[in-house]
Design a protein around this motif. Structure first.
Motif, mmCIF file in Angstrom:
data_model
loop_
_atom_site.group_PDB
_atom_site.id
_atom_site.type_symbol
_atom_site.label_atom_id
_atom_site.label_comp_id
_atom_site.label_asym_id
_atom_site.label_seq_id
_atom_site.Cartn_x
_atom_site.Cartn_y
_atom_site.Cartn_z
ATOM 1 N N PRO A 22 -10.146 -63.386 -63.898
ATOM 2 C CA PRO A 22 -9.250 -62.647 -62.987
ATOM 3 C C PRO A 22 -9.260 -61.252 -62.406
ATOM 4 O O PRO A 22 -10.048 -60.659 -63.150
ATOM 5 N N TRP A 23 -8.561 -60.951 -61.310
ATOM 6 C CA TRP A 23 -8.538 -59.663 -60.660
ATOM 7 C C TRP A 23 -8.121 -58.757 -61.823
ATOM 8 O O TRP A 23 -7.314 -59.102 -62.920
ATOM 9 N N ILE A 24 -8.361 -57.393 -62.064
ATOM 10 C CA ILE A 24 -7.808 -56.347 -62.678
ATOM 11 C C ILE A 24 -7.077 -55.410 -61.828
ATOM 12 O O ILE A 24 -7.191 -55.187 -60.894
ATOM 13 N N SER A 25 -6.181 -54.523 -62.900
ATOM 14 C CA SER A 25 -5.356 -53.410 -62.196
ATOM 15 C C SER A 25 -4.262 -54.226 -61.279
ATOM 16 O O SER A 25 -4.030 -53.905 -59.887
ATOM 17 N N SER A 26 -3.383 -55.030 -61.659
ATOM 18 C CA SER A 26 -2.409 -55.598 -61.116
ATOM 19 C C SER A 26 -1.111 -55.237 -61.310
ATOM 20 O O SER A 26 -1.071 -54.343 -62.115
ATOM 21 N N LYS A 27 -0.106 -56.010 -60.787
ATOM 22 C CA LYS A 27 1.340 -55.529 -60.851
ATOM 23 C C LYS A 27 2.003 -56.596 -62.138
ATOM 24 O O LYS A 27 2.378 -57.621 -61.832
ATOM 25 N N THR A 28 1.695 -56.027 -63.358
ATOM 26 C CA THR A 28 2.192 -56.785 -64.431
ATOM 27 C C THR A 28 3.563 -57.145 -64.674
ATOM 28 O O THR A 28 3.973 -58.034 -65.142
ATOM 29 N N ASP A 29 4.444 -56.279 -64.041
ATOM 30 C CA ASP A 29 5.880 -56.611 -64.318
ATOM 31 C C ASP A 29 6.498 -57.320 -62.937
ATOM 32 O O ASP A 29 7.528 -57.674 -62.847
ATOM 33 N N VAL A 30 5.410 -57.828 -62.061
ATOM 34 C CA VAL A 30 6.125 -58.868 -60.848
ATOM 35 C C VAL A 30 5.173 -59.959 -60.860
ATOM 36 O O VAL A 30 3.918 -59.862 -61.051
ATOM 37 N N LEU A 31 5.851 -60.960 -61.241
ATOM 38 C CA LEU A 31 4.959 -62.343 -61.473
ATOM 39 C C LEU A 31 5.181 -63.311 -60.313
ATOM 40 O O LEU A 31 6.090 -63.534 -59.939
ATOM 41 N N ILE A 32 3.912 -63.811 -59.677
ATOM 42 C CA ILE A 32 3.906 -64.795 -58.910
ATOM 43 C C ILE A 32 3.215 -66.003 -59.446
ATOM 44 O O ILE A 32 2.301 -65.991 -60.010
ATOM 45 N N ALA A 33 4.101 -67.268 -59.629
ATOM 46 C CA ALA A 33 3.693 -68.232 -60.191
ATOM 47 C C ALA A 33 3.176 -67.892 -61.765
ATOM 48 O O ALA A 33 2.358 -68.429 -62.193
ATOM 49 N N SER B 265 -3.234 -53.885 -53.777
ATOM 50 C CA SER B 265 -4.286 -53.422 -52.618
ATOM 51 C C SER B 265 -5.331 -52.705 -53.598
ATOM 52 O O SER B 265 -6.456 -52.340 -53.158
ATOM 53 N N SER B 266 -4.929 -52.018 -54.739
ATOM 54 C CA SER B 266 -5.983 -51.441 -55.532
ATOM 55 C C SER B 266 -6.539 -52.344 -56.654
ATOM 56 O O SER B 266 -7.408 -51.807 -57.424
ATOM 57 N N SER B 267 -6.271 -53.550 -56.623
ATOM 58 C CA SER B 267 -6.917 -54.522 -57.623
ATOM 59 C C SER B 267 -8.349 -54.314 -57.562
ATOM 60 O O SER B 267 -8.869 -54.460 -56.266
#
Length: 124
Positions: free
Chosen positions: A86-97, A104-106
């Motif tokens: 999977p992609w790294i550097s995501s928004k871990t406190d906002v979950l999609i599914a 945009s920085s991932s």
């Protein structure tokens, strides 16, 4: 530049490819302005990640073989993305599914030593 969420229509670039590509977002039933929002699991080759034109990485076996046959002079070959994590550097406190939202920085790594980044988040 401020980080933003990534949606369908985002543009991607690979450090080993010579063209940009588009991100095909899986419909996670969450959208921004009518466009499906991406999560870290939108990394599958030829499903989510399209080719990036011609690949120049010698870690790619087809590029290495073509270069060897070309007497050691780099011979680019068609890109075949090989993304397996999977992609790294995501928004871990906002979950999609139930998975972190893509930003945009991932970044995404290709097994052929390419680094895939997001050049346009797809939002209008």
């Amino acid at each position: 530049m401020a980080e933003s969420y990534v949606v369908q229509g985002a543009r991607l670039k690979c450090s080993c490819g010579d063209q940009e590509s588009g991100l095909q977002v899986t419909d996670h039933r969450v959208s921004i302005c009518g466009k499906p929002q991406a999560n870290v699991d939108d990394f599958k080759p030829h499903i989510n990640i399209a080719p990036f034109g011609m690949c120049q990485s010698l870690a790619n076996p087809t590029v290495a073989a073509a270069t060897a046959a070309n007497k050691g002079r780099l011979k680019k070959m068609p890109c075949v993305p090989n993304t397996v994590t999977p992609w790294i550097s995501s928004k871990t406190d906002v979950l999609i599914a139930e998975r972190p939202a893509l930003l945009s920085s991932s970044l995404l790594r290709c097994c052929w030593n390419g680094t895939i980044s997001i050049s346009d988040d797809g939002q209008d």
